[in-house]
Design a protein around this motif. Structure first.
Motif, PDB file in Angstrom:
ATOM      1  N   TYR A  85      25.764  78.690  71.959  1.00 59.95           N
ATOM      2  CA  TYR A  85      26.562  78.464  72.496  1.00 59.95           C
ATOM      3  C   TYR A  85      27.854  78.662  71.740  1.00 59.95           C
ATOM      4  N   VAL A  86      27.704  78.067  71.326  1.00 62.09           N
ATOM      5  CA  VAL A  86      29.692  77.307  70.228  1.00 62.09           C
ATOM      6  C   VAL A  86      30.282  78.138  69.427  1.00 62.09           C
ATOM      7  N   GLY A  87      28.602  79.107  69.125  1.00 63.26           N
ATOM      8  CA  GLY A  87      28.940  80.385  67.879  1.00 63.26           C
ATOM      9  C   GLY A  87      29.658  81.449  68.944  1.00 63.26           C
ATOM     10  N   VAL A  88      29.264  81.852  70.084  1.00 69.23           N
ATOM     11  CA  VAL A  88      29.784  82.709  70.895  1.00 69.23           C
ATOM     12  C   VAL A  88      31.488  82.154  71.472  1.00 69.23           C
ATOM     13  N   LEU A  89      31.061  81.040  71.786  1.00 71.11           N
ATOM     14  CA  LEU A  89      32.815  79.805  72.470  1.00 71.11           C
ATOM     15  C   LEU A  89      33.558  80.783  71.002  1.00 71.11           C
ATOM     16  N   PHE A  90      33.434  80.015  69.998  1.00 75.28           N
ATOM     17  CA  PHE A  90      34.189  80.780  68.651  1.00 75.28           C
ATOM     18  C   PHE A  90      34.869  82.081  68.725  1.00 75.28           C
ATOM     19  N   ILE A  91      33.211  82.908  68.437  1.00 74.64           N
ATOM     20  CA  ILE A  91      33.853  84.236  68.268  1.00 74.64           C
ATOM     21  C   ILE A  91      35.723  85.311  69.292  1.00 74.64           C
ATOM     22  N   VAL A  92      35.062  84.378  71.082  1.00 72.49           N
ATOM     23  CA  VAL A  92      35.900  84.789  72.341  1.00 72.49           C
ATOM     24  C   VAL A  92      37.292  84.238  71.454  1.00 72.49           C
ATOM     25  N   ILE A  93      37.431  82.671  71.452  1.00 71.91           N
ATOM     26  CA  ILE A  93      38.027  82.503  70.810  1.00 71.91           C
ATOM     27  C   ILE A  93      39.283  82.774  70.019  1.00 71.91           C
ATOM     28  N   MET A  94      38.755  83.387  68.749  1.00 71.63           N
ATOM     29  CA  MET A  94      39.027  84.296  67.462  1.00 71.63           C
ATOM     30  C   MET A  94      39.739  84.906  67.949  1.00 71.63           C
ATOM     31  N   TYR A  95      38.793  85.518  69.032  1.00 72.39           N
ATOM     32  CA  TYR A  95      39.487  87.023  69.138  1.00 72.39           C
ATOM     33  C   TYR A  95      40.680  86.830  69.725  1.00 72.39           C
ATOM     34  N   TYR A  96      41.271  85.533  70.437  1.00 67.21           N
ATOM     35  CA  TYR A  96      42.674  85.834  71.213  1.00 67.21           C
ATOM     36  C   TYR A  96      43.176  85.153  70.379  1.00 67.21           C
ATOM     37  N   ILE A  97      43.195  84.647  69.696  1.00 63.48           N
ATOM     38  CA  ILE A  97      44.151  84.061  67.553  1.00 63.48           C
ATOM     39  C   ILE A  97      44.173  84.199  66.768  1.00 63.48           C
ATOM     40  N   ARG A  98      43.722  85.346  66.469  1.00 67.53           N
ATOM     41  CA  ARG A  98      43.287  85.981  64.755  1.00 67.53           C
ATOM     42  C   ARG A  98      44.440  85.636  64.101  1.00 67.53           C
ATOM     43  N   GLU A  99      45.500  86.360  64.842  1.00 69.47           N
ATOM     44  CA  GLU A  99      47.446  85.672  63.870  1.00 69.47           C
ATOM     45  C   GLU A  99      46.621  84.178  63.045  1.00 69.47           C
ATOM     46  N   TYR A 100      45.617  83.369  63.699  1.00 73.18           N
ATOM     47  CA  TYR A 100      45.567  81.798  63.570  1.00 73.18           C
ATOM     48  C   TYR A 100      44.734  81.286  63.009  1.00 73.18           C
ATOM     49  N   PHE A 101      44.283  82.996  62.017  1.00 74.36           N
ATOM     50  CA  PHE A 101      42.844  82.499  61.310  1.00 74.36           C
ATOM     51  C   PHE A 101      42.165  82.132  59.340  1.00 74.36           C
ATOM     52  N   PRO A 102      43.525  81.484  59.129  1.00 72.98           N
ATOM     53  CA  PRO A 102      43.440  80.429  58.400  1.00 72.98           C
ATOM     54  C   PRO A 102      42.778  79.318  58.651  1.00 72.98           C
ATOM     55  N   LEU A 103      44.059  78.830  59.480  1.00 68.83           N
ATOM     56  CA  LEU A 103      43.603  77.167  60.907  1.00 68.83           C
ATOM     57  C   LEU A 103      42.042  77.430  61.761  1.00 68.83           C
ATOM     58  N   PHE A 104      42.308  78.387  61.525  1.00 71.48           N
ATOM     59  CA  PHE A 104      40.439  78.729  62.942  1.00 71.48           C
ATOM     60  C   PHE A 104      40.021  78.677  61.986  1.00 71.48           C
ATOM     61  N   SER A 105      39.507  78.814  60.789  1.00 67.45           N
ATOM     62  CA  SER A 105      37.935  79.056  60.342  1.00 67.45           C
ATOM     63  C   SER A 105      38.711  77.313  59.418  1.00 67.45           C
ATOM     64  N   PHE A 106      39.509  76.906  59.130  1.00 68.83           N
ATOM     65  CA  PHE A 106      38.813  75.476  58.573  1.00 68.83           C
ATOM     66  C   PHE A 106      38.594  74.416  60.067  1.00 68.83           C
ATOM     67  N   ALA A 107      39.418  74.390  60.848  1.00 71.56           N
ATOM     68  CA  ALA A 107      38.768  73.855  62.139  1.00 71.56           C
ATOM     69  C   ALA A 107      37.321  74.215  62.614  1.00 71.56           C
ATOM     70  N   ALA A 108      36.587  75.245  62.728  1.00 71.73           N
ATOM     71  CA  ALA A 108      35.306  76.338  63.079  1.00 71.73           C
ATOM     72  C   ALA A 108      34.892  75.464  62.210  1.00 71.73           C
ATOM     73  N   PHE A 109      34.968  75.159  60.522  1.00 70.37           N
ATOM     74  CA  PHE A 109      34.058  74.545  59.322  1.00 70.37           C
ATOM     75  C   PHE A 109      33.929  73.113  59.823  1.00 70.37           C
ATOM     76  N   ILE A 110      34.902  71.929  60.195  1.00 66.55           N
ATOM     77  CA  ILE A 110      35.272  71.080  60.655  1.00 66.55           C
ATOM     78  C   ILE A 110      34.148  70.540  61.381  1.00 66.55           C
ATOM     79  N   ILE A 111      34.014  71.430  62.888  1.00 63.08           N
ATOM     80  CA  ILE A 111      33.388  71.563  63.893  1.00 63.08           C
ATOM     81  C   ILE A 111      32.285  71.495  63.675  1.00 63.08           C
ATOM     82  N   TYR A 112      31.492  72.857  62.792  1.00 66.43           N
ATOM     83  CA  TYR A 112      30.287  72.226  62.402  1.00 66.43           C
ATOM     84  C   TYR A 112      30.217  71.910  62.050  1.00 66.43           C
ATOM     85  N   LEU A 113      30.703  71.194  60.548  1.00 65.40           N
ATOM     86  CA  LEU A 113      30.101  70.385  59.670  1.00 65.40           C
ATOM     87  C   LEU A 113      30.020  69.030  60.421  1.00 65.40           C
TER      88      LEU A 113
END
Length: 85
Positions: A1-29
């Motif tokens: 469910y975490v992956g689907v949640l990330f997709i929904v969040i990423m849709y709404y905050i597209r302009e902050y992609f680098p910050l979000f991708s770093f956070a997603a990596f850390i959360i998954y790690l």
């Protein structure tokens, strides 16, 4: 469910992609370990390159996927029965 949640969040905050991708990596790690976090890193360039438009489509491509989808199961069964066993 975490992956689907990330997709929904990423849709709404597209302009902050680098910050979000770093956070997603850390959360998954932290949550799932290094193996799954590496898949997050491999998927990020493809997600970043998406421009909001639909890709290539057509009847030939549709039928190609209709053939490939069941064919992959046959290949997996052969691998399971003859290579792994």
């Amino acid at each position: 469910y975490v992956g689907v949640l990330f997709i929904v969040i990423m849709y709404y905050i597209r302009e902050y992609f680098p910050l979000f991708s770093f956070a997603a990596f850390i959360i998954y790690l932290i949550a799932y370990g290094m193996a799954n976090a590496l898949f997050v890193l491999l998927s990020l360039p493809l997600i970043y390159l998406y421009n909001g438009e639909q890709g290539v489509s057509g009847k030939k491509l549709k039928w190609l996927f209709y053939i490939i989808y069941p064919l992959q199961f046959v290949v997996f069964i052969i691998i399971r029965d003859y290579v792994i066993a």
